[in-house]
Structure formats: structure tokens, C-alpha cells
Motif scaffolding. Structure first.
Motif, mmCIF file in Angstrom:
data_model
loop_
_atom_site.group_PDB
_atom_site.id
_atom_site.type_symbol
_atom_site.label_atom_id
_atom_site.label_comp_id
_atom_site.label_asym_id
_atom_site.label_seq_id
_atom_site.Cartn_x
_atom_site.Cartn_y
_atom_site.Cartn_z
ATOM 1 N N ASP A 14 0.818 -1.219 0.000
ATOM 2 C CA ASP A 14 0.000 0.000 0.000
ATOM 3 C C ASP A 14 0.853 1.271 0.000
ATOM 4 N N GLY A 15 2.193 1.125 0.049
ATOM 5 C CA GLY A 15 3.100 2.269 0.040
ATOM 6 C C GLY A 15 3.387 2.852 1.404
ATOM 7 N N TYR A 16 2.741 2.339 2.451
ATOM 8 C CA TYR A 16 2.965 2.850 3.803
ATOM 9 C C TYR A 16 4.107 2.104 4.485
ATOM 10 N N LEU A 17 4.757 2.788 5.423
ATOM 11 C CA LEU A 17 5.843 2.206 6.197
ATOM 12 C C LEU A 17 5.264 1.539 7.442
ATOM 13 N N TYR A 18 5.609 0.260 7.637
ATOM 14 C CA TYR A 18 5.198 -0.499 8.818
ATOM 15 C C TYR A 18 6.399 -0.580 9.749
ATOM 16 N N VAL A 19 6.191 -0.282 11.020
ATOM 17 C CA VAL A 19 7.264 -0.246 12.010
ATOM 18 C C VAL A 19 6.855 -1.067 13.218
ATOM 19 N N ALA A 20 7.696 -2.043 13.603
ATOM 20 C CA ALA A 20 7.445 -2.858 14.790
ATOM 21 C C ALA A 20 8.074 -2.188 16.000
ATOM 22 N N ALA A 21 7.289 -2.022 17.054
ATOM 23 C CA ALA A 21 7.772 -1.401 18.292
ATOM 24 C C ALA A 21 7.558 -2.359 19.455
ATOM 25 N N GLY A 22 8.643 -2.700 20.168
ATOM 26 C CA GLY A 22 8.541 -3.548 21.349
ATOM 27 C C GLY A 22 7.858 -2.829 22.499
ATOM 28 N N ASP A 23 7.540 -3.567 23.558
ATOM 29 C CA ASP A 23 6.759 -3.021 24.675
ATOM 30 C C ASP A 23 7.552 -2.143 25.642
ATOM 31 N N GLY A 24 8.837 -1.972 25.418
ATOM 32 C CA GLY A 24 9.639 -1.119 26.285
ATOM 33 C C GLY A 24 10.524 -1.877 27.246
ATOM 34 N N GLY A 25 10.420 -3.208 27.240
ATOM 35 C CA GLY A 25 11.333 -4.030 28.011
ATOM 36 C C GLY A 25 10.906 -4.346 29.415
ATOM 37 N N SER A 26 11.816 -4.986 30.108
ATOM 38 C CA SER A 26 11.614 -5.515 31.447
ATOM 39 C C SER A 26 10.676 -6.715 31.357
ATOM 40 N N GLY A 27 10.378 -7.329 32.477
ATOM 41 C CA GLY A 27 9.510 -8.504 32.487
ATOM 42 C C GLY A 27 8.064 -8.142 32.746
ATOM 43 N N GLY A 28 7.167 -8.722 31.984
ATOM 44 C CA GLY A 28 5.737 -8.575 32.238
ATOM 45 C C GLY A 28 5.136 -7.239 31.861
ATOM 46 N N ASP A 29 5.811 -6.435 31.038
ATOM 47 C CA ASP A 29 5.282 -5.153 30.567
ATOM 48 C C ASP A 29 4.756 -4.318 31.744
ATOM 49 N N PRO A 30 5.628 -3.916 32.669
ATOM 50 C CA PRO A 30 5.201 -3.308 33.934
ATOM 51 C C PRO A 30 4.947 -1.803 33.908
ATOM 52 N N LEU A 43 3.016 4.246 21.835
ATOM 53 C CA LEU A 43 3.380 3.536 20.612
ATOM 54 C C LEU A 43 4.111 2.222 20.865
ATOM 55 N N LEU A 44 4.483 1.941 22.098
ATOM 56 C CA LEU A 44 5.235 0.726 22.420
ATOM 57 C C LEU A 44 4.321 -0.498 22.443
ATOM 58 N N GLY A 45 4.873 -1.633 21.990
ATOM 59 C CA GLY A 45 4.108 -2.874 21.952
ATOM 60 C C GLY A 45 3.118 -2.901 20.796
ATOM 61 N N LYS A 46 3.482 -2.222 19.705
ATOM 62 C CA LYS A 46 2.554 -2.051 18.592
ATOM 63 C C LYS A 46 3.229 -2.320 17.246
ATOM 64 N N MET A 47 2.386 -2.494 16.239
ATOM 65 C CA MET A 47 2.793 -2.417 14.847
ATOM 66 C C MET A 47 2.213 -1.099 14.359
ATOM 67 N N LEU A 48 3.077 -0.214 13.873
ATOM 68 C CA LEU A 48 2.668 1.109 13.425
ATOM 69 C C LEU A 48 2.577 1.140 11.907
#
Length: 168
Positions: A14-30, A43-48
Motif C-alpha cells: 500500500d506504500g505505507y511504512l510499517y514499524v514494529a515497536a517492542g513493549d519497552g522491556g523488562s519482564g511482564g510489561d510493567p 506507541l510501544l508494543g505495537k505495529m505502526l
């Protein structure tokens, strides 16, 4: 934290940029009661999904993104509920998005958007693969959390022979 920063990006058909963003680290997304991955204000823990073809701006939010223009939600979000989506691919013929998402304690998972609309919740921090995590502020299970999508496959950290495929 210094982990779970993901690191994949690619242009879709579709011409758009897809960006994977992790949840920010540490255990259990605290990072909050619901965790970054479930919080649609971060924006963390998402596909943008971004439009980087605009002139005079870093990027624009495609109007067809599921949360575009919604109050209290980031319009950049395409999918959410991911832990560390670090190996991903877009099928050039179908536009389906395949996501390799790193697990926490026991499972690794492969998510696929086949036949699913934008705005899919992949379940992290309440689900890891086909299983519930039992983390605070998550529904109790024996059943998978309502409103989330299941991975297409998952496997245990310990044995590759412990491999589950959706529907099989």
C-alpha cells in the motif's frame, strides 16, 4: 529498559511504512496497569503504519488506520498487544502481515493478519501464545482473553516438539 525495542520496518504494498515497536522491556510489561502493549495512548508494543511520502513533515497518519482521529488513542497504531515483534514480513501479493513475537516465560508466537482487519489486539501482556499469563490486571483464564486474536502458531522455549498450530 534496554530490551524489547523490536527493530523491523518495511514498506507494504500500500506504500505505507510499517514499524514494529517492542513493549519497552523488562519482564511482564510493567509500565502501567495495563502495560504498554495494551495502552493505545503509547506507541510501544505495537505495529505502526505511517505515511512517509508527505512533504514538509516527518510522517502523516493514514486516514485508514484503525485509530486515526480517535481521542485518547495514537493514530499511528495498526495492531497492538505485541511484546517484541522483531522478525516480520509482509506478503507482497496479499498484503498479509506476518509477525514473529518474542515470548516472556514459556512461549514464542507467530501472528498473521490473514483475513483480519486492522486494529488487531494480539493479547500481550495477558496472553503469551495460546496461553494466559496470569499477570495483574489481566482477566483470569482457563479461556483465552475475549477480544484478542490468536497466533497462527506458538512453541515452547524448551522443546521445538511442543509446537501448536491454530486449529490443529
Amino acid at each position: 529498559a534496554d530490551n524489547h525495542n523490536a527493530g523491523w520496518m518495511d514498506f507494504g504494498p500500500d506504500g505505507y511504512l510499517y514499524v514494529a515497536a517492542g513493549d519497552g522491556g523488562s519482564g511482564g510489561d510493567p509500565w502501567s496497569d495495563s502495560g504498554n502493549a495494551q495502552n493505545k495512548k503509547v506507541l510501544l508494543g505495537k505495529m505502526l503504519r505511517l505515511d512517509v511520502s508527505v512533504t514538509g513533515a516527518t510522517y502523516a497518519i493514514p486516514a485508514t488506520n484503525p485509530f486515526a482521529g480517535m481521542s485518547g488513542r495514537r493514530g499511528e497504531i495498526w495492531h497492538y498487544g505485541l511484546r517484541n515483534p522483531w522478525r516480520d514480513s509482509i506478503d507482497r501479493l496479499t498484503g498479509d502481515l506476518w509477525i514473529g513475537d518474542v515470548g516472556q516465560d514459556t512461549r514464542e508466537e507467530i501472528d498473521a493478519s490473514i483475513g483480519r482487519p486492522a486494529g488487531v489486539n494480539w493479547g500481550w501482556k495477558c496472553e503469551e501464545g495460546f496461553f494466559c499469563t496470569g499477570y495483574p490486571n489481566c482477566p483470569t483464564c482457563p479461556n483465552i482473553v475475549p477480544g484478542t486474536s490468536q497466533p497462527i502458531a506458538d512453541y515452547a522455549h524448551t522443546l521445538m516438539s511442543d509446537f501448536f498450530i491454530a486449529g490443529g
